[in-house]
Design a protein around this motif. Structure first.
Motif, PDB file in Angstrom:
ATOM      1  N   GLN A 174       0.823  -1.205   0.000  1.00  0.00           N
ATOM      2  CA  GLN A 174       0.000   0.000   0.000  1.00  0.00           C
ATOM      3  C   GLN A 174       0.853   1.250   0.000  1.00  0.00           C
ATOM      4  OE1 GLN A 174      -3.555   0.471  -0.159  1.00  0.00           O
ATOM      5  NE2 GLN A 174      -2.519   2.372  -0.722  1.00  0.00           N
ATOM      6  N   LEU A 175       1.924   1.250   0.778  1.00  0.00           N
ATOM      7  CA  LEU A 175       2.827   2.399   0.810  1.00  0.00           C
ATOM      8  C   LEU A 175       3.379   2.678  -0.586  1.00  0.00           C
ATOM      9  CD1 LEU A 175       5.541   2.962   3.524  1.00  0.00           C
ATOM     10  CD2 LEU A 175       6.089   3.243   1.120  1.00  0.00           C
ATOM     11  N   LEU A 176       3.841   1.619  -1.252  1.00  0.00           N
ATOM     12  CA  LEU A 176       4.389   1.783  -2.601  1.00  0.00           C
ATOM     13  C   LEU A 176       3.301   2.176  -3.596  1.00  0.00           C
ATOM     14  CD1 LEU A 176       6.797  -1.312  -2.728  1.00  0.00           C
ATOM     15  CD2 LEU A 176       7.426   1.089  -2.423  1.00  0.00           C
ATOM     16  N   ASP A 177       2.115   1.611  -3.445  1.00  0.00           N
ATOM     17  CA  ASP A 177       1.025   1.909  -4.366  1.00  0.00           C
ATOM     18  C   ASP A 177       0.583   3.364  -4.244  1.00  0.00           C
ATOM     19  OD1 ASP A 177      -0.864   0.855  -6.355  1.00  0.00           O
ATOM     20  OD2 ASP A 177      -2.390   1.255  -4.845  1.00  0.00           O
ATOM     21  N   THR A 178       0.631   3.905  -3.041  1.00  0.00           N
ATOM     22  CA  THR A 178       0.286   5.312  -2.834  1.00  0.00           C
ATOM     23  C   THR A 178       1.183   6.224  -3.655  1.00  0.00           C
ATOM     24  OG1 THR A 178      -0.483   4.832  -0.585  1.00  0.00           O
ATOM     25  CG2 THR A 178       0.034   7.124  -1.099  1.00  0.00           C
ATOM     26  N   LEU A 179       2.439   5.837  -3.785  1.00  0.00           N
ATOM     27  CA  LEU A 179       3.409   6.634  -4.536  1.00  0.00           C
ATOM     28  C   LEU A 179       3.452   6.276  -6.018  1.00  0.00           C
ATOM     29  CD1 LEU A 179       6.330   6.385  -1.952  1.00  0.00           C
ATOM     30  CD2 LEU A 179       4.819   8.346  -2.300  1.00  0.00           C
ATOM     31  N   GLY A 180       2.683   5.269  -6.429  1.00  0.00           N
ATOM     32  CA  GLY A 180       2.710   4.823  -7.819  1.00  0.00           C
ATOM     33  C   GLY A 180       3.881   3.924  -8.139  1.00  0.00           C
ATOM     34  N   LEU A 181       4.377   3.171  -7.127  1.00  0.00           N
ATOM     35  CA  LEU A 181       5.575   2.363  -7.293  1.00  0.00           C
ATOM     36  C   LEU A 181       5.346   0.863  -7.144  1.00  0.00           C
ATOM     37  CD1 LEU A 181       8.020   4.528  -5.119  1.00  0.00           C
ATOM     38  CD2 LEU A 181       8.016   4.344  -7.620  1.00  0.00           C
ATOM     39  N   ALA A 182       4.170   0.453  -6.703  1.00  0.00           N
ATOM     40  CA  ALA A 182       3.953  -0.958  -6.371  1.00  0.00           C
ATOM     41  C   ALA A 182       4.105  -1.865  -7.581  1.00  0.00           C
ATOM     42  CB  ALA A 182       2.573  -1.138  -5.735  1.00  0.00           C
ATOM     43  N   ASP A 183       3.482  -1.502  -8.689  1.00  0.00           N
ATOM     44  CA  ASP A 183       3.573  -2.344  -9.890  1.00  0.00           C
ATOM     45  C   ASP A 183       5.009  -2.407 -10.401  1.00  0.00           C
ATOM     46  OD1 ASP A 183       0.892  -2.862  -9.767  1.00  0.00           O
ATOM     47  OD2 ASP A 183       0.337  -1.362 -11.254  1.00  0.00           O
ATOM     48  N   ARG A 184       5.721  -1.286 -10.302  1.00  0.00           N
ATOM     49  CA  ARG A 184       7.101  -1.244 -10.761  1.00  0.00           C
ATOM     50  C   ARG A 184       7.983  -2.178  -9.934  1.00  0.00           C
ATOM     51  NH1 ARG A 184       9.771   4.645 -11.281  1.00  0.00           N
ATOM     52  NH2 ARG A 184       7.775   4.946 -12.356  1.00  0.00           N
ATOM     53  N   ALA A 185       7.669  -2.317  -8.657  1.00  0.00           N
ATOM     54  CA  ALA A 185       8.472  -3.164  -7.786  1.00  0.00           C
ATOM     55  C   ALA A 185       8.068  -4.632  -7.881  1.00  0.00           C
ATOM     56  CB  ALA A 185       8.364  -2.687  -6.339  1.00  0.00           C
ATOM     57  N   PHE A 186       6.774  -4.909  -7.761  1.00  0.00           N
ATOM     58  CA  PHE A 186       6.322  -6.288  -7.616  1.00  0.00           C
ATOM     59  C   PHE A 186       5.473  -6.812  -8.764  1.00  0.00           C
ATOM     60  CE2 PHE A 186       6.604  -5.131  -2.931  1.00  0.00           C
ATOM     61  CZ  PHE A 186       7.848  -5.723  -2.781  1.00  0.00           C
ATOM     62  N   GLY A 187       5.052  -5.954  -9.663  1.00  0.00           N
ATOM     63  CA  GLY A 187       4.247  -6.411 -10.792  1.00  0.00           C
ATOM     64  C   GLY A 187       2.766  -6.331 -10.524  1.00  0.00           C
ATOM     65  N   HIS A 188       2.285  -7.075  -9.537  1.00  0.00           N
ATOM     66  CA  HIS A 188       0.871  -7.028  -9.156  1.00  0.00           C
ATOM     67  C   HIS A 188       0.756  -7.559  -7.735  1.00  0.00           C
ATOM     68  CE1 HIS A 188       0.594 -11.419  -9.782  1.00  0.00           C
ATOM     69  NE2 HIS A 188       1.317 -11.201 -10.855  1.00  0.00           N
ATOM     70  N   PHE A 189      -0.375  -7.278  -7.087  1.00  0.00           N
ATOM     71  CA  PHE A 189      -0.514  -7.624  -5.672  1.00  0.00           C
ATOM     72  C   PHE A 189      -0.462  -9.130  -5.453  1.00  0.00           C
ATOM     73  CE2 PHE A 189      -3.068  -8.602  -1.868  1.00  0.00           C
ATOM     74  CZ  PHE A 189      -2.289  -7.949  -0.931  1.00  0.00           C
ATOM     75  N   GLY A 190      -0.991  -9.898  -6.393  1.00  0.00           N
ATOM     76  CA  GLY A 190      -0.967 -11.349  -6.226  1.00  0.00           C
ATOM     77  C   GLY A 190       0.440 -11.900  -6.034  1.00  0.00           C
ATOM     78  N   ARG A 191       1.431 -11.244  -6.615  1.00  0.00           N
ATOM     79  CA  ARG A 191       2.799 -11.732  -6.498  1.00  0.00           C
ATOM     80  C   ARG A 191       3.355 -11.540  -5.089  1.00  0.00           C
ATOM     81  NH1 ARG A 191       8.210  -9.951  -9.552  1.00  0.00           N
ATOM     82  NH2 ARG A 191       9.303 -11.952  -9.499  1.00  0.00           N
ATOM     83  N   VAL A 192       2.766 -10.605  -4.339  1.00  0.00           N
ATOM     84  CA  VAL A 192       3.207 -10.378  -2.966  1.00  0.00           C
ATOM     85  C   VAL A 192       3.023 -11.641  -2.133  1.00  0.00           C
ATOM     86  CG1 VAL A 192       2.762  -9.037  -0.868  1.00  0.00           C
ATOM     87  CG2 VAL A 192       2.779  -7.910  -3.101  1.00  0.00           C
ATOM     88  N   TYR A 193       1.937 -12.395  -2.404  1.00  0.00           N
ATOM     89  CA  TYR A 193       1.691 -13.634  -1.659  1.00  0.00           C
ATOM     90  C   TYR A 193       2.829 -14.627  -1.879  1.00  0.00           C
ATOM     91  CZ  TYR A 193      -3.051 -12.134  -0.549  1.00  0.00           C
ATOM     92  OH  TYR A 193      -4.128 -11.457  -0.056  1.00  0.00           O
ATOM     93  N   TYR A 194       3.295 -14.720  -3.105  1.00  0.00           N
ATOM     94  CA  TYR A 194       4.410 -15.627  -3.404  1.00  0.00           C
ATOM     95  C   TYR A 194       5.712 -15.111  -2.801  1.00  0.00           C
ATOM     96  CZ  TYR A 194       8.331 -17.517  -6.042  1.00  0.00           C
ATOM     97  OH  TYR A 194       9.543 -18.059  -6.386  1.00  0.00           O
ATOM     98  N   LEU A 195       5.995 -13.820  -2.981  1.00  0.00           N
ATOM     99  CA  LEU A 195       7.275 -13.257  -2.557  1.00  0.00           C
ATOM    100  C   LEU A 195       7.449 -13.291  -1.048  1.00  0.00           C
ATOM    101  CD1 LEU A 195       7.438 -10.211  -4.980  1.00  0.00           C
ATOM    102  CD2 LEU A 195       8.931 -12.220  -5.019  1.00  0.00           C
ATOM    103  N   PHE A 196       6.341 -13.194  -0.311  1.00  0.00           N
ATOM    104  CA  PHE A 196       6.432 -13.211   1.147  1.00  0.00           C
ATOM    105  C   PHE A 196       5.873 -14.503   1.736  1.00  0.00           C
ATOM    106  CE2 PHE A 196       6.889  -8.786   0.043  1.00  0.00           C
ATOM    107  CZ  PHE A 196       7.836  -8.319   0.930  1.00  0.00           C
ATOM    108  N   GLN A 197       5.754 -15.528   0.911  1.00  0.00           N
ATOM    109  CA  GLN A 197       5.416 -16.889   1.336  1.00  0.00           C
ATOM    110  C   GLN A 197       4.190 -16.918   2.252  1.00  0.00           C
ATOM    111  OE1 GLN A 197       8.785 -19.638   1.754  1.00  0.00           O
ATOM    112  NE2 GLN A 197      10.112 -17.832   1.987  1.00  0.00           N
ATOM    113  N   ALA A 198       3.102 -16.342   1.763  1.00  0.00           N
ATOM    114  CA  ALA A 198       1.862 -16.305   2.529  1.00  0.00           C
ATOM    115  C   ALA A 198       1.229 -17.689   2.598  1.00  0.00           C
ATOM    116  CB  ALA A 198       0.889 -15.317   1.878  1.00  0.00           C
ATOM    117  N   TYR A 199       0.509 -17.933   3.681  1.00  0.00           N
ATOM    118  CA  TYR A 199      -0.189 -19.212   3.839  1.00  0.00           C
ATOM    119  C   TYR A 199      -1.422 -18.975   4.707  1.00  0.00           C
ATOM    120  CZ  TYR A 199       2.334 -19.237   8.296  1.00  0.00           C
ATOM    121  OH  TYR A 199       2.849 -18.893   9.525  1.00  0.00           O
ATOM    122  N   LYS A 200      -2.407 -19.835   4.500  1.00  0.00           N
ATOM    123  CA  LYS A 200      -3.653 -19.720   5.244  1.00  0.00           C
ATOM    124  C   LYS A 200      -3.496 -20.338   6.631  1.00  0.00           C
ATOM    125  CE  LYS A 200      -6.079 -17.767   1.963  1.00  0.00           C
ATOM    126  NZ  LYS A 200      -6.607 -16.389   2.128  1.00  0.00           N
TER     127      LYS A 200
END
Length: 241
Positions: A167-193
């Protein structure tokens, strides 16, 4: 012009010169140096002469920007306006610095004109925009889409949960440039239920390199060779007796 200004200033440390030059090359960026390394100064020194500059910061530091930091590091930016109260927002004119706090930014329904060409927007303590549903985050996101250049400053860019970083990066218009899309954050930070919803694991090895696309962060331990072990300053005060 920036190189000449940086090279001629004996107050700057090597890592600060590097930070200034890095910012000067960016259209949008996050400066995440640890506290005390000079984020405000590096940002001010990177600004082009004559640019319209909007500074958004907590109310408690508006006068610090206006009366201390700008005169100290950029005395040429002598047209400074501090806004007060709701409904006071306006974009800066060429060569002007306008300072406003997060709490009085225009609401989503308020109509605002387009900024002047070349407007630079600086968001101090941008970690205050970690919540996507808050009024301040929505206001900053809207303004960031309108400005030509956007810089965020924070000593704590890596917050408690990866969605807050997104969200911090998205506020500045940087999130897509860094991670591509929000779904990739789950993979990059090894999210689990889990029984409590989504839990987050350790960041994968590629996360630091991805963040370097949009963020510059130095810790004190990294730049200690540039810093003296102790700095003394004498402050004279009037006798109160």
């Amino acid at each position: 012009a920036i190189d000449a200004r940086v090279d001629a200033d004996p107050r700057l440390f090597k890592f600060q010169r590097e930070g200034i030059r890095w910012l000067a090359r960016q259209d949008r960026a996050l400066l995440g140096d640890e506290m005390g390394l000079g984020k405000t100064m590096q940002t001010l020194m990177s600004l082009p002469a004559g640019a319209p500059v909007l500074v958004i910061c907590p109310a408690s530091v508006k006068l610090t920007w206006a009366l201390k930091e700008i005169p100290l590091w950029r005395p040429d930016l002598d047209n400074v306006t501090v806004l007060k109260g709701r409904g006071s927002f306006r974009w800066p004119a060429a060569g002007e610095v306008v300072i406003i706090n997060y709490d009085i930014l225009p609401a989503a329904k308020e109509e605002i004109p387009d900024p002047a060409p070349g407007t630079v927007m600086v968001c101090d303590e941008i970690h205050n925009c970690k919540g996507g549903r808050t009024r301040r985050t929505k206001a900053v996101t809207r303004l960031a889409k309108m400005a030509d250049r956007v810089f965020g400053l924070t000593g704590t860019p890596l917050l408690n949960r990866p969605p807050e970083l997104w969200q911090l990066l998205d506020t500045l218009g940087l999130a897509d440039r860094a991670f591509g899309h929000f779904g990739r954050v789950y993979y990059l930070f090894q999210a689990y239920k889990s029984g409590y919803g989504t839990d987050w694991g350790a960041p994968r090895s590629e996360v630091p390199e991805l963040l370097k696309r949009v963020m510059l962060r130095r810790a004190r331990a990294e730049v200690m060779p540039d810093l003296p072990p102790k700095m003394h300053k004498t402050i004279l005060v009037n006798d109160l007796k």
